[in-house]
Enzyme design. Structure first.
Site, PDB file in Angstrom:
ATOM      1  N   THR B   1       0.899  -1.168   0.327  1.00 14.53           N
ATOM      2  CA  THR B   1       0.006  -0.050   0.074  1.00 14.53           C
ATOM      3  C   THR B   1       1.150   1.965   0.189  1.00 14.53           C
ATOM      4  OG1 THR B   1      -1.909  -1.301   0.984  1.00 14.53           O
ATOM      5  CG2 THR B   1      -1.764   1.212   1.531  1.00 14.53           C
ATOM      6  N   ARG B  29     -11.902  -9.268  -2.448  1.00 16.02           N
ATOM      7  CA  ARG B  29     -11.600  -9.040  -0.987  1.00 16.02           C
ATOM      8  C   ARG B  29     -11.618  -7.844  -1.615  1.00 16.02           C
ATOM      9  NH1 ARG B  29      -6.581  -5.680   1.442  1.00 16.02           N
ATOM     10  NH2 ARG B  29      -7.389  -6.459   3.089  1.00 16.02           N
ATOM     11  N   ILE B  30     -11.986  -7.175  -1.119  1.00 19.61           N
ATOM     12  CA  ILE B  30     -11.564  -5.644  -0.703  1.00 19.61           C
ATOM     13  C   ILE B  30     -10.638  -5.127   0.916  1.00 19.61           C
ATOM     14  CG2 ILE B  30     -12.462  -3.450  -0.235  1.00 19.61           C
ATOM     15  CD1 ILE B  30     -14.718  -4.339  -2.694  1.00 19.61           C
ATOM     16  N   GLY B  52      -1.516  -1.164   6.546  1.00 25.81           N
ATOM     17  CA  GLY B  52      -1.698  -2.143   6.819  1.00 25.81           C
ATOM     18  C   GLY B  52      -2.755  -3.192   7.751  1.00 25.81           C
TER      19      GLY B  52
END
Lengths: 195, 131
Positions: B1, B29-30, B52
C-alpha cells in the site's frame, strides 16, 4: 496559517531482515516522491492535485505494493484499489477491483470529479475507466517476478510468508502448515502475508 | 500500500491511498484503502492515509478517528495519531500518516516498521523505515 506539509508512506509491517540495499532503494524512492510533492507545493499546486501526483508516481514504481508491483491474488493476478479525498467540502472518490487501469488513484479522482458517485468497483469501475479514456494496460504489466516468487512460497507453505509476527520457533516449520495463533477476520493469519 | 497526505499553503488538506491488497488474497477481497473513513480521510482539520492489516483498519475506521478525536477531544495531531494507534486497533497491526491544516505532520504505527517520509515548509524533512 502554518505553511504546507506533506507525508508519504509505502506500507507498514516490514520484514525485519529486509536487506540493506532494499532499505536504501525504499528510502530513495520515498525521498524522490517527497521532493516531487514539495516542488509542486512550492508552485502553489493544490493539495488534492499534489496527493494524486505523488501516489501516481508510487503506483508506477514497482517497489511498493500498488499499481505496478502490486501483491498477487490467490489466482496470481492483480486486483487494485485506491481512494482520494479533498478536505475542502469532504469530496471523495474510490475504486476497487481494477485489473488494467495503469493509475488507480487517477480513476478514483475521476470518480470524485466526473461521476455522481463516490465509489465504483470491478466491472463498473473498468467500464467507467474506458469511458473516461484513462491509460489502460494488460494485467501482466503489474505483475513482477518478485511477487510471483512470493506467491509461490505462500502457496507452497500454505502458511505465513515473511511474517515477523510468527514466533521464530514456528517459522522454520511453517512449511508443515504450523498454524499461527494470530487470527485476522476469523481466519488464521497464515493465509495472508503482511501488505 | 502507498499513500500521501498534504496540506497546502492555503491550509487545504487532502489524502490519497492506493494498493494491490494482500498477497494471496481471495479474488474480490476489498481492503481498507478504498474505504473512505477507514484507509483514507480528509476534512477541514486534517488528512490521513493508513496501511497495514486492512480488516483491523476497517473495523476501527482508523482514518476518520484521527479527525474525530481532534474535533471532539481537542487533541493535537500527533496526540490524536498516538491515541488511535494505541486505543483503536485492538490486536490489529497498522500504521498511518497525517497532516493538519496548521501545517503539522505526524505518523504512527504499532507494527515492525513503516516506509515513510515527511516534510514541512519550515525545512523539516525525514525519511525512515524503523522506529
Amino acid at each position: 496559517m502554518g505553511g504546507w506539509a506533506i507525508a508519504v508512506h509505502g506500507g507498514a509491517g516490514v520484514d525485519p531482515n529486509l536487506p540493506t540495499d532494499r532499505q536504501e532503494q525504499a528510502k530513495q524512492l520515498l525521498t524522490r516522491v517527497l521532493n516531487l510533492g514539495i516542488a509542486a507545493l512550492c508552485s502553489s499546486v493544490s493539495a488534492v492535485d499534489v496527493v494524486e501526483l505523488v501516489v501516481r508516481e508510487l503506483e508506477s514504481d514497482p517497489l511498493f505494493n500498488s499499481g505496478r508491483g502490486s501483491a498477487l491474488t490467490e489466482n496470481g493476478t492483480v486486483e487494485m484499489e485506491a481512494s482520494i479525498m479533498d478536505g475542502v467540502g469532504r469530496r471523495c472518490g474510490a475504486v476497487s477491483g481494477l485489473t488494467t487501469v495503469k493509475n488507480p488513484v487517477s480513476l478514483a479522482r475521476l470518480v470524485m470529479d466526473k461521476s455522481p458517485h463516490s465509489y465504483l468497483a470491478f466491472s463498473g469501475a473498468q467500464k467507467f475507466a474506458k469511458e473516461m479514456g484513462v491509460e489502460m494496460v494488460e494485467n501482466e504489466y503489474f505483475v513482477t517476478q518478485d511477487n510471483v516468487e512470493m506467491l509461490k512460497i505462500a502457496k507452497e507453505a500454505d502458511s505465513i510468508v515473511f511474517d515477523y509476527r510468527i514466533p521464530r520457533a514456528g517459522y522454520e516449520t511453517c512449511g508443515t502448515g504450523v498454524q499461527s495463533p494470530i487470527q485476522m477476520n476469523g481466519l488464521p493469519i497464515s493465509i495472508y502475508a503482511p501488505e | 500500500t502507498v499513500g500521501c497526505v498534504v496540506v497546502d499553503s492555503q491550509g487545504r488538506c487532502a489524502a490519497a491511498t492506493s494498493t494491490g491488497g494482500l498477497l494471496n488474497k481471495r479474488a474480490g477481497r476489498i481492503g481498507d484503502s478504498p474505504l473512505i473513513g477507514a484507509g483514507t480521510y480528509a476534512c477541514e482539520l486534517c488528512a490521513v492515509s493508513c496501511t497495514g492489516e486492512g480488516e483491523a483498519i476497517i473495523r476501527s475506521t482508523l482514518a476518520r478517528e484521527v479527525g474525530a478525536v481532534m474535533e471532539y477531544k481537542g487533541l493535537g495531531l500527533q496526540d490524536a495519531v498516538n491515541f488511535v494507534i494505541k486505543e483503536r486497533l485492538d490486536e490489529g497491526k497498522a500504521g498511518l500518516i497525517a497532516v493538519s491544516k496548521t501545517g503539522e505532520v505526524a505518523y504512527g504505527f504499532n507494527c515492525v516498521g513503516m516506509f515513510r517520509g515527511c516534510a514541512t515548509q519550515n525545512g523539516f524533512m525525514e525519511v525512515g523505515i524503523w522506529d
